[in-house]
Design an enzyme around this catalytic site. Structure first.
Site, PDB file in Angstrom:
ATOM      1  N   GLU A   1      -7.513  -0.701  -1.745  1.00  0.00           N
ATOM      2  CA  GLU A   1      -7.593  -1.800  -0.783  1.00  0.00           C
ATOM      3  C   GLU A   1      -6.667  -1.617   0.586  1.00  0.00           C
ATOM      4  O   GLU A   1      -7.375  -1.823   1.569  1.00  0.00           O
ATOM      5  CB  GLU A   1      -6.905  -3.325  -1.472  1.00  0.00           C
ATOM      6  N   GLU A   2      -5.580  -1.365   0.588  1.00  0.00           N
ATOM      7  CA  GLU A   2      -4.533  -1.185   1.734  1.00  0.00           C
ATOM      8  C   GLU A   2      -5.231  -0.144   2.822  1.00  0.00           C
ATOM      9  O   GLU A   2      -4.828   0.043   3.723  1.00  0.00           O
ATOM     10  CB  GLU A   2      -3.214  -1.110   1.560  1.00  0.00           C
TER      11      GLU A   2
ATOM     12  N   ASP B   1      -5.725 -11.527  -5.933  1.00  0.00           N
ATOM     13  CA  ASP B   1      -4.859 -10.577  -5.141  1.00  0.00           C
ATOM     14  C   ASP B   1      -3.711 -11.228  -4.167  1.00  0.00           C
ATOM     15  O   ASP B   1      -3.464 -10.835  -3.263  1.00  0.00           O
ATOM     16  CB  ASP B   1      -5.912  -9.624  -3.946  1.00  0.00           C
TER      17      ASP B   1
ATOM     18  N   ASP C   1       1.599  -7.439  -6.691  1.00  0.00           N
ATOM     19  CA  ASP C   1       0.377  -7.009  -5.892  1.00  0.00           C
ATOM     20  C   ASP C   1       0.155  -5.471  -6.363  1.00  0.00           C
ATOM     21  O   ASP C   1       0.933  -4.692  -5.874  1.00  0.00           O
ATOM     22  CB  ASP C   1       0.958  -6.918  -4.481  1.00  0.00           C
TER      23      ASP C   1
ATOM     24  N   HIS D   1       4.770  -5.810  -1.376  1.00  0.00           N
ATOM     25  CA  HIS D   1       4.849  -4.404  -0.989  1.00  0.00           C
ATOM     26  C   HIS D   1       6.345  -3.848  -0.586  1.00  0.00           C
ATOM     27  O   HIS D   1       6.916  -3.151   0.340  1.00  0.00           O
ATOM     28  CB  HIS D   1       4.295  -4.232   0.582  1.00  0.00           C
TER      29      HIS D   1
END
Length: 183
Positions: free
Chosen positions: A41-42, A69, A7, A141
């Protein structure tokens, strides 16, 4: 926290390797295939918004946006936005048959993603590479998202899946929806 190998380093490599593979094979489709590596993105999807804003004048020429993704695990096929016209879905099902040999021939009822959402809202058809994500959240993550978690065969199969869809759509004599649709 980790290297971001799944990711979303994997998605970036899948997209990059797709066009590299097509070039290596000498395949030149009728339409351009563009690779976009988004950022942020986050934290608000500012990269996706910036792409839309920078290319707003040419968005009408975009036929399809495919997001990857979800890591680079064994590909299952593509997810296609639920708003896709029936002819587009039928075309995707036909393209997917080319991937039956690697079991990446499913077309899910939904597709897209945060990074392509701004241009999808402008009318571009959205899709996503669907993978077997059963292990994705074991490392998502976290410090465990490292390169040693990437299976080279699964990565190659993801590239093959993306390449088949990208090339076939870009090389169709008509657009996905047919000759009169414009897209």
């Amino acid at each position: 926290m980790g290297q971001g190998a799944q990711d979303d380093g994997g998605g970036a490599i899948i997209a990059w390797e797709t066009v590299r593979l097509l070039k290596q094979l000498g395949l030149r489709p009728r339409r351009t295939i563009r690779v976009v590596l988004y950022t942020n993105e986050e934290n608000g999807a500012k990269g996706a918004d910036a792409y839309r804003d920078a290319h707003r004048a040419e968005i009408a020429k975009h036929i399809l946006a495919i997001e990857s993704d979800s890591g680079c695990y064994r590909p299952l096929g593509l997810g296609l936005a639920g708003t896709a016209p029936p002819q587009v879905r039928a075309n995707f099902i036909e393209i997917a048959k080319l991937l039956a040999g690697i079991n990446a021939n499913r077309i899910a009822e939904s597709g897209g993603g945060t990074d392509i959402n701004p241009i999808v809202k402008e009318g571009v058809l959205g899709a996503s590479l669907n993978v077997d994500g059963t292990r994705y959240f074991e490392i998502h993550h976290s410090e465990a998202d490292t390169l040693d978690k990437v299976n080279p065969l699964e990565l190659a199969l993801c590239v093959a899946t993306m390449a088949v869809f990208a090339y076939t759509v870009a090389d169709m004599p008509d657009t996905l929806s047919g000759p009169a649709s414009g897209r």
